[in-house]
Design a protein around this motif. Structure first.
Motif, mmCIF file in Angstrom:
data_model
loop_
_atom_site.group_PDB
_atom_site.id
_atom_site.type_symbol
_atom_site.label_atom_id
_atom_site.label_comp_id
_atom_site.label_asym_id
_atom_site.label_seq_id
_atom_site.Cartn_x
_atom_site.Cartn_y
_atom_site.Cartn_z
ATOM 1 N N MET A 1 0.853 -1.174 0.000
ATOM 2 C CA MET A 1 0.000 0.000 0.000
ATOM 3 C C MET A 1 0.895 1.232 0.000
ATOM 4 S SD MET A 1 -2.538 1.427 2.972
ATOM 5 C CE MET A 1 -3.885 0.327 2.716
ATOM 6 N N ASN A 2 0.543 2.182 -0.788
ATOM 7 C CA ASN A 2 1.246 3.447 -0.779
ATOM 8 C C ASN A 2 0.721 4.248 0.409
ATOM 9 O OD1 ASN A 2 2.011 6.120 -1.145
ATOM 10 N ND2 ASN A 2 2.181 5.828 -3.343
ATOM 11 N N GLU A 3 1.525 4.305 1.446
ATOM 12 C CA GLU A 3 1.088 4.934 2.696
ATOM 13 C C GLU A 3 0.746 6.409 2.519
ATOM 14 O OE1 GLU A 3 -0.143 5.437 6.488
ATOM 15 O OE2 GLU A 3 0.166 3.569 5.430
ATOM 16 N N GLN A 4 1.438 7.096 1.641
ATOM 17 C CA GLN A 4 1.151 8.518 1.416
ATOM 18 C C GLN A 4 -0.237 8.710 0.806
ATOM 19 O OE1 GLN A 4 4.505 9.679 -0.969
ATOM 20 N NE2 GLN A 4 5.589 10.513 0.810
ATOM 21 N N GLU A 5 -0.585 7.882 -0.168
ATOM 22 C CA GLU A 5 -1.912 7.989 -0.780
ATOM 23 C C GLU A 5 -3.009 7.643 0.218
ATOM 24 O OE1 GLU A 5 -2.265 6.944 -5.199
ATOM 25 O OE2 GLU A 5 -0.596 5.708 -4.458
ATOM 26 N N ARG A 6 -2.758 6.591 1.008
ATOM 27 C CA ARG A 6 -3.747 6.203 2.017
ATOM 28 C C ARG A 6 -3.922 7.311 3.044
ATOM 29 N NH1 ARG A 6 -4.875 5.289 6.726
ATOM 30 N NH2 ARG A 6 -2.761 5.669 7.407
ATOM 31 N N ALA A 7 -2.816 7.891 3.516
ATOM 32 C CA ALA A 7 -2.876 8.960 4.512
ATOM 33 C C ALA A 7 -3.590 10.194 3.944
ATOM 34 C CB ALA A 7 -1.474 9.319 4.979
ATOM 35 N N ARG A 8 -3.366 10.507 2.676
ATOM 36 C CA ARG A 8 -4.033 11.645 2.037
ATOM 37 C C ARG A 8 -5.539 11.431 2.015
ATOM 38 N NH1 ARG A 8 -6.094 12.253 -2.772
ATOM 39 N NH2 ARG A 8 -5.094 10.389 -3.596
ATOM 40 N N LEU A 9 -5.961 10.238 1.581
ATOM 41 C CA LEU A 9 -7.397 9.938 1.567
ATOM 42 C C LEU A 9 -7.978 9.949 2.975
ATOM 43 C CD1 LEU A 9 -7.976 7.101 -1.053
ATOM 44 C CD2 LEU A 9 -8.820 9.442 -1.119
ATOM 45 N N GLN A 10 -7.240 9.395 3.922
ATOM 46 C CA GLN A 10 -7.717 9.354 5.306
ATOM 47 C C GLN A 10 -7.893 10.760 5.853
ATOM 48 O OE1 GLN A 10 -8.285 6.195 7.263
ATOM 49 N NE2 GLN A 10 -9.594 7.871 7.923
ATOM 50 N N GLU A 11 -6.973 11.658 5.516
ATOM 51 C CA GLU A 11 -7.077 13.046 5.975
ATOM 52 C C GLU A 11 -8.279 13.754 5.336
ATOM 53 O OE1 GLU A 11 -4.489 17.087 5.476
ATOM 54 O OE2 GLU A 11 -3.390 15.262 6.012
ATOM 55 N N GLN A 12 -8.529 13.479 4.076
ATOM 56 C CA GLN A 12 -9.643 14.097 3.369
ATOM 57 C C GLN A 12 -10.990 13.550 3.818
ATOM 58 O OE1 GLN A 12 -8.706 13.272 -0.712
ATOM 59 N NE2 GLN A 12 -7.375 15.062 -0.924
ATOM 60 N N HIS A 13 -10.997 12.316 4.329
ATOM 61 C CA HIS A 13 -12.247 11.646 4.700
ATOM 62 C C HIS A 13 -12.109 11.031 6.101
ATOM 63 C CE1 HIS A 13 -13.553 12.099 0.547
ATOM 64 N NE2 HIS A 13 -12.336 11.734 0.223
ATOM 65 N N PRO A 14 -12.077 11.891 7.138
ATOM 66 C CA PRO A 14 -11.836 11.387 8.497
ATOM 67 C C PRO A 14 -12.961 10.522 9.066
ATOM 68 C CG PRO A 14 -12.370 13.724 8.542
ATOM 69 C CD PRO A 14 -12.229 13.332 7.096
ATOM 70 N N ALA A 15 -14.135 10.541 8.444
ATOM 71 C CA ALA A 15 -15.249 9.726 8.930
ATOM 72 C C ALA A 15 -15.167 8.289 8.422
ATOM 73 C CB ALA A 15 -16.579 10.356 8.518
ATOM 74 N N TRP A 16 -14.072 7.963 7.741
ATOM 75 C CA TRP A 16 -13.884 6.634 7.169
ATOM 76 C C TRP A 16 -12.555 6.047 7.640
ATOM 77 C CZ3 TRP A 16 -17.373 4.379 3.702
ATOM 78 C CH2 TRP A 16 -18.391 5.206 3.251
ATOM 79 N N HIS A 17 -12.515 4.710 7.784
ATOM 80 C CA HIS A 17 -11.266 3.985 8.049
ATOM 81 C C HIS A 17 -10.845 3.351 6.727
ATOM 82 C CE1 HIS A 17 -8.223 1.590 9.923
ATOM 83 N NE2 HIS A 17 -8.777 0.480 9.464
ATOM 84 N N ILE A 18 -9.667 3.716 6.221
ATOM 85 C CA ILE A 18 -9.214 3.270 4.903
ATOM 86 C C ILE A 18 -8.036 2.316 5.080
ATOM 87 C CG2 ILE A 18 -8.252 4.022 2.699
ATOM 88 C CD1 ILE A 18 -9.737 6.744 3.276
ATOM 89 N N ARG A 19 -8.109 1.176 4.392
ATOM 90 C CA ARG A 19 -7.051 0.162 4.519
ATOM 91 C C ARG A 19 -7.012 -0.733 3.292
ATOM 92 N NH1 ARG A 19 -11.601 -1.115 6.518
ATOM 93 N NH2 ARG A 19 -12.409 -3.207 6.669
ATOM 94 N N ARG A 20 -5.916 -1.478 3.161
ATOM 95 C CA ARG A 20 -5.801 -2.536 2.155
ATOM 96 C C ARG A 20 -5.647 -3.842 2.936
ATOM 97 N NH1 ARG A 20 -4.199 -2.800 -3.267
ATOM 98 N NH2 ARG A 20 -3.476 -0.640 -3.185
ATOM 99 N N PRO A 21 -6.659 -4.692 2.902
ATOM 100 C CA PRO A 21 -6.566 -5.966 3.630
ATOM 101 C C PRO A 21 -5.410 -6.824 3.117
ATOM 102 C CG PRO A 21 -8.829 -5.516 2.971
ATOM 103 C CD PRO A 21 -7.959 -4.516 2.270
ATOM 104 N N ARG A 22 -4.777 -7.520 4.009
ATOM 105 C CA ARG A 22 -3.660 -8.397 3.635
ATOM 106 C C ARG A 22 -4.094 -9.423 2.606
ATOM 107 N NH1 ARG A 22 -0.397 -9.940 9.112
ATOM 108 N NH2 ARG A 22 0.097 -7.790 9.679
ATOM 109 N N GLY A 23 -3.227 -9.616 1.632
ATOM 110 C CA GLY A 23 -3.473 -10.639 0.626
ATOM 111 C C GLY A 23 -4.531 -10.273 -0.400
ATOM 112 N N MET A 24 -5.005 -9.052 -0.361
ATOM 113 C CA MET A 24 -6.035 -8.630 -1.309
ATOM 114 C C MET A 24 -5.501 -7.453 -2.122
ATOM 115 S SD MET A 24 -9.473 -8.879 1.010
ATOM 116 C CE MET A 24 -10.558 -8.772 -0.387
ATOM 117 N N GLY A 25 -5.918 -7.353 -3.358
ATOM 118 C CA GLY A 25 -5.478 -6.278 -4.217
ATOM 119 C C GLY A 25 -6.373 -5.069 -4.194
ATOM 120 N N CYS A 26 -7.367 -5.073 -3.324
ATOM 121 C CA CYS A 26 -8.331 -3.971 -3.294
ATOM 122 C C CYS A 26 -8.095 -3.074 -2.079
ATOM 123 C CB CYS A 26 -9.750 -4.516 -3.261
ATOM 124 S SG CYS A 26 -10.103 -5.490 -1.786
#
Length: 71
Positions: A1-26
């Protein structure tokens, strides 16, 4: 997971928990807080979003915000 992209989305949408589950491409975003009402679900709000890319997830999160603002 690109941590910078995830952190950017998380900052823009604080009412959501954003993650990439292990072993999954989504990417998964789960709404935080209270459960959705039947009315909110009827109008298209989702408790969980699943997308293949950060761009698609960002678009889906923006669509959810638009629906929320219209209610």
């Amino acid at each position: 997971m690109n941590e910078q992209e995830r952190a950017r989305l998380q900052e823009q949408h604080p009412a959501w928990h954003i993650r990439r589950p292990r072993g999954m491409g989504c990417l998964v975003a789960t709404r935080l807080g209270r459960p959705l009402t039947e009315k909110e679900i009827y109008y298209g709000l989702c408790a969980t979003l699943v997308e293949d890319t950060y761009d698609l997830l960002g678009e889906a999160l923006a669509e959810q915000r638009e629906i929320e603002d219209a209610l």
